[in-house]
Design an enzyme around this catalytic site. Structure first.
Site, PDB file in Angstrom:
ATOM      1  N   GLU A 106      63.649  58.822  21.150  1.00 36.65           N
ATOM      2  CA  GLU A 106      65.100  58.708  21.027  1.00 36.65           C
ATOM      3  C   GLU A 106      65.520  58.379  19.598  1.00 36.65           C
ATOM      4  O   GLU A 106      66.557  58.839  19.123  1.00 36.65           O
ATOM      5  CB  GLU A 106      65.632  57.609  21.970  1.00 36.65           C
ATOM      6  CG  GLU A 106      65.551  57.946  23.447  1.00 36.65           C
ATOM      7  CD  GLU A 106      64.206  57.584  24.071  1.00 36.65           C
ATOM      8  OE1 GLU A 106      63.242  57.280  23.318  1.00 36.65           O
ATOM      9  OE2 GLU A 106      64.103  57.610  25.304  1.00 36.65           O
ATOM     10  N   LYS A 163      49.964  56.464   2.461  1.00 31.77           N
ATOM     11  CA  LYS A 163      49.287  56.037   3.685  1.00 31.77           C
ATOM     12  C   LYS A 163      49.247  54.536   3.853  1.00 31.77           C
ATOM     13  O   LYS A 163      48.947  53.798   2.911  1.00 31.77           O
ATOM     14  CB  LYS A 163      47.834  56.507   3.634  1.00 31.77           C
ATOM     15  CG  LYS A 163      47.711  57.961   3.732  1.00 31.77           C
ATOM     16  CD  LYS A 163      47.011  58.311   4.990  1.00 31.77           C
ATOM     17  CE  LYS A 163      47.656  59.506   5.597  1.00 31.77           C
ATOM     18  NZ  LYS A 163      47.434  59.622   7.001  1.00 31.77           N
ATOM     19  N   ARG A 165      59.383  61.534  11.490  1.00 33.05           N
ATOM     20  CA  ARG A 165      58.318  62.480  11.812  1.00 33.05           C
ATOM     21  C   ARG A 165      57.280  61.837  12.731  1.00 33.05           C
ATOM     22  O   ARG A 165      56.733  60.778  12.427  1.00 33.05           O
ATOM     23  CB  ARG A 165      57.638  62.980  10.543  1.00 33.05           C
ATOM     24  CG  ARG A 165      56.736  64.149  10.829  1.00 33.05           C
ATOM     25  CD  ARG A 165      56.079  64.688   9.588  1.00 33.05           C
ATOM     26  NE  ARG A 165      54.781  65.210   9.931  1.00 33.05           N
ATOM     27  CZ  ARG A 165      54.575  66.354  10.591  1.00 33.05           C
ATOM     28  NH1 ARG A 165      55.599  67.089  10.959  1.00 33.05           N
ATOM     29  NH2 ARG A 165      53.354  66.734  10.893  1.00 33.05           N
ATOM     30  N   HIS A 218      39.689  72.731   0.735  1.00 32.25           N
ATOM     31  CA  HIS A 218      40.978  72.323   0.195  1.00 32.25           C
ATOM     32  C   HIS A 218      41.209  70.853   0.506  1.00 32.25           C
ATOM     33  O   HIS A 218      40.982  70.402   1.625  1.00 32.25           O
ATOM     34  CB  HIS A 218      42.098  73.171   0.812  1.00 32.25           C
ATOM     35  CG  HIS A 218      43.463  72.602   0.555  1.00 32.25           C
ATOM     36  ND1 HIS A 218      44.020  72.589  -0.703  1.00 32.25           N
ATOM     37  CD2 HIS A 218      44.347  71.989   1.366  1.00 32.25           C
ATOM     38  CE1 HIS A 218      45.199  71.993  -0.635  1.00 32.25           C
ATOM     39  NE2 HIS A 218      45.420  71.612   0.605  1.00 32.25           N
ATOM     40  N   HIS A 275      55.550  70.518  -2.197  1.00 35.05           N
ATOM     41  CA  HIS A 275      56.267  69.498  -1.435  1.00 35.05           C
ATOM     42  C   HIS A 275      57.746  69.473  -1.795  1.00 35.05           C
ATOM     43  O   HIS A 275      58.516  68.739  -1.196  1.00 35.05           O
ATOM     44  CB  HIS A 275      55.616  68.130  -1.643  1.00 35.05           C
ATOM     45  CG  HIS A 275      54.211  68.119  -1.110  1.00 35.05           C
ATOM     46  ND1 HIS A 275      53.122  68.389  -1.908  1.00 35.05           N
ATOM     47  CD2 HIS A 275      53.730  67.948   0.141  1.00 35.05           C
ATOM     48  CE1 HIS A 275      52.025  68.351  -1.157  1.00 35.05           C
ATOM     49  NE2 HIS A 275      52.368  68.091   0.076  1.00 35.05           N
TER      50      HIS A 275
END
Ligand code: GLN
Ligand code: ZN
Length: 746
Positions: free
Chosen positions: A21, A115, A507, A633, A686
């Site tokens: 929500e 992070k 996200r 990568h 980005h």
């Protein structure tokens, strides 16, 4: 006010809501569909729901101020007034200033996102300079405390502690500002005490990583000062994600009332506790339930550990090992999981029950503990996979000499110097997402879906030919996610319906669960790659996700070492590489973007991790002929700690994020004697910005100065799935033109 801590607690709880929500409300606010009041109302509803859930579960000690519109580091920055001038100047409301710091606005880029320790959560990095003026802004915490009180629930406000806050901040020398910052914390604590707050939680997880003696002394000084304050709540310093080590005796020296230890990720904390000079008057909050993974706790073992702590300390409480932010909200929302798996799992809501049970068991004995699940079904075991792994020799993780490989590959591929390529994905367009939604809804069948994906592959191949790229990709349109896509096809992986976890801001991700032996049932990517290759004479790169990344972005079984699980994944990838090769694919890329992110926090643990990580990658990639070119990568900019491991992967070509760090990584690679192909990203994908031709030429010139042109590749920083076609076409055109220009000169 002096009260005991309580028998059971959690260090934090998911704030996104059972059905995401918060994500929906925040995104609606950003899009202008709802106003700030509507957003605030949703947020208040979510907070109330969490507190009531925790109370109804009979948790004794309930946290507050763990709610966040975006990120708890950002909340702490705001609480101490660390809003950089560049955002204050914008003249926005407090809420919009907050979101500007989180997401940037046209005129100002956001704070850096990075992070949170070894989790998949990302926090915003506070910017602290010598001129940052700290001010105490306890309003958010006080408001939440009052909201909970109005529901009859007493809570413990949570903040990131001052030492961790500065250790994670960036700026000239943030830690030098510790004294000033502690003054501000003192004012916040006074305000909390005025409001009747009995306990406050200050999180200091930075101390489970290697810290200098000076940093540990600073911790002691901080909590001596805060502890000596006459007017304050009782202080609980929480640590998590590992072993506190020498910082534990330092904390125990101070007048604070409670210390939290992660006994799941840091079992060694027990030894430090046992060695402590005195625990008199201290409450030890024992993190016995794993907040970082989704398995049910072994309650009997946890009680034994808890009893060891009880024998050492006067007061002991049970808690989650870290905030439950890192696990999905509620297992009961999962209706389609294999029952054998379901009975082994605990999400946040279930972990609260475990903590409560453990708290009772420590007091009243173990009688009421539920039975552990029966042994796993035999079908979860793959003896064939185990047999193959047991029979492996070191030679199975080694390829031929690089010089011979390079010669064989060049003969087969005949690439120009400075070959151009991309990292794999092309834009995930609205049409692709629509096709996936229709497939899920059943209005599009498998054949129709495959047809649309093939059309996209054809489009991507034609575009790359037209742009003049040298090594093509199929564009990954069929992949929802680079881990989930493989997880869905491998035995031993399960997907959840609603197992969302906050990754950053709004996200959320839904990590798969690795519960059993991993085995490949059938080729996973060969049909897509060969279809793409059938459309062009240029080489098309096969595209796989490496073993470390598959583990890093999943919830991994804990009944065997991660190294073994990684090898099982690697074996499946090895078979896939061979099948790709047999089908005529000449270049295969195995992505390991997560190699750096699961690096253990303490140096002493890093070598063994890197050893198995490298071994698994090499197992995956060494089954092919010399003439098959292996790419990898990696995408993050701090390579320092893992640079020798990157070399040890022994890939023929390594593409890496580099444009933001201005190609510094090339010097790092040169310094350790890396001598194979390298593709430093020359376009920062980005950002939606199209790099000018000159910029790309300039980046390439810098690269050519550091690496001989015959070893240099030209590519973007990362995959293009988040970008749109117009910017991708324009940027790739510049990239190809820049390569041509620099080729002509070198
Ligand atoms: N091949 C992947 C892609 O291009 C790599 C993504 C990543 O590095 N995270 O999307
Ligand atoms: Zn990447």
């Amino acid at each position: 006010m002096s009260t005991t801590f309580g028998q059971s607690t959690v260090l934090g709880y998911p704030r996104i809501g059972a059905n995401r929500e918060l994500k929906k409300a925040v995104e609606a606010y950003w899009a202008g569909r709802i106003d700030a009041d509507a957003l605030a109302a949703t947020a208040a509803g979510l907070r109330a729901e969490v507190w009531q859930t925790l109370r109804d579960a009979r948790l004794d000690a309930i946290p507050s101020n763990t709610f966040s519109y975006y990120d708890h580091m950002l909340d702490t920055a705001v609480a101490v007034g660390a809003v950089p001038e560049r955002f204050r100047r914008l003249g926005l409301t407090d809420l919009d200033t907050y979101f500007a710091m989180a997401r940037g606005v046209d005129a100002e880029p956001a704070l850096e996102l990075t992070k949170w320790f070894d989790t998949n959560y990302h926090y915003l990095v506070p910017e602290i300079g010598p001129d940052t003026v700290f001010t105490a802004n306890p309003e958010k915490a006080l408001r939440e405390y009052a909201e909970a009180s109005a529901l009859g629930i007493t809570t413990r406000p949570v903040f990131v502690g001052p030492a961790t806050f500065l250790l994670l901040a960036k700026g000239a020398d943030p830690f030098a500002r510790l004294d000033d910052l502690v003054d501000t914390y003192a004012r916040i604590l006074a305000a909390l005490a005025d409001a009747g707050v009995a306990w406050v939680q200050l999180d200091e997880p930075a101390y489970v990583a290697d810290r200098t003696a000076a940093e540990i002394d600073a911790l002691r000084a901080v909590y001596t000062r805060l502890g000596d304050l006459a007017h304050r709540p009782q202080i609980f310093v929480a640590t998590y994600f590992g072993e506190l080590g020498a910082a534990l005796p330092a904390l125990l020296d101070t007048p604070i009332e409670a210390v939290g230890l992660d006994l799941v990720a840091g079992p060694g904390n027990l030894r430090w506790l046992a060695a402590a000079r005195s625990l008199r008057g201290k409450t030890i909050v024992a993190g016995l339930v794993d907040g970082h993974n989704i398995w049910r706790a072994d309650l009997r073992k946890a009680v034994t550990t808890g009893a060891t702590v009880t024998a050492l300390a006067d007061h002991v409480a049970v808690s989650s090992s870290c905030s439950l932010l890192h696990v999905p909200v509620d297992l009961s929302a999962e209706t389609r999981l294999d029952p054998h798996l379901y009975e082994r799992l605990a999400f946040a809501r279930q972990k609260v029950d475990e903590v409560v049970l453990l708290g009772k068991a420590l007091r009243d004995g173990t009688a009421q503990l539920p039975e552990p699940p029966p042994p796993p079904p035999a079908a979860w075991r793959h003896d064939d996979v185990r047999g193959r792994l047991a029979a492996l020799a070191p030679a199975n993780r080694r390829r031929g000499e690089y010089t011979e490989r390079a010669a064989a590959q060049q003969e087969r591929l005949t690439l120009p110097p400075l070959p151009t390529t991309t990292i794999g994905s092309f834009p995930q367009t609205a049409e692709l997402r629509k096709a996936r939604a229709e497939l899920r809804a059943g209005t599009l069948d498998d054949a129709g879906y495959a047809q649309r994906m093939r059309a996209e592959v054809e489009h991507v191949i034609r575009l790359q030919e037209q742009l003049g790229l040298d090594v093509l990709v199929h564009g990954e349109p069929e992949r929802n996610d680079m881990v989930q896509y493989f997880g869905e096809q491998l035995d031993g992986f399960a997907a959840t319906d609603n197992g969302w976890v906050q990754s950053y801001g709004s996200r959320c991700v839904r990590p798969p669960i690795i519960y059993g032996d991993v085995a490949r049932k059938a080729p996973m990517t060969v049909a897509w790659s060969t279809y793409a290759q059938s459309l062009t004479t240029k080489p098309v790169k096969g595209m796989l996700t490496g073993p470390v990344t598959m583990l890093a972005w999943s919830f991994v079984r804990t009944d065997q070492p991660r190294a073994d699980t990684a090898d099982q994944v690697a074996l499946a990838l090895r078979d896939e590489c061979r099948d790709l090769e047999a089908a005529g694919i000449r270049v295969i890329q195995v992505d390991e973007p997560a190699l750096r992110e699961t690096l253990p926090l303490r140096q002493a643990d890093q070598k063994s991790y890197l050893d198995w990580a490298v071994a698994a990658f090499r197992l995956a990639t060494s089954g092919v002929a010399d003439s098959t070119q292996i790419h990898t990568h990696l995408c993050y900019s701090e390579f320092g700690d893992v640079i020798t491991a990157i070399d040890a992967l022994d890939a023929d070509v390594t593409s890496i994020e580099a444009s933001r760090s201005k190609m510094e990584v090339l010097d790092d690679l040169a310094a350790i004697g890396y001598r194979r192909g390298v593709g430093p990203g020359v376009w920062d994908i980005h950002s939606p910005r199209v790099p000018a031709l000159d910029e790309v030429v300039e980046a390439l010139r810098r690269a050519v100065a550091a690496v001989p042109a015959r070893r240099l590749w030209v590519n973007p920083d990362c995959g293009l799935k988040t970008r749109g076609y117009p910017e991708v076409e324009a940027s790739l055109r510049h990239l190809v033109a820049a390569a041509a220009e620099v080729r002509g000169q070198s």
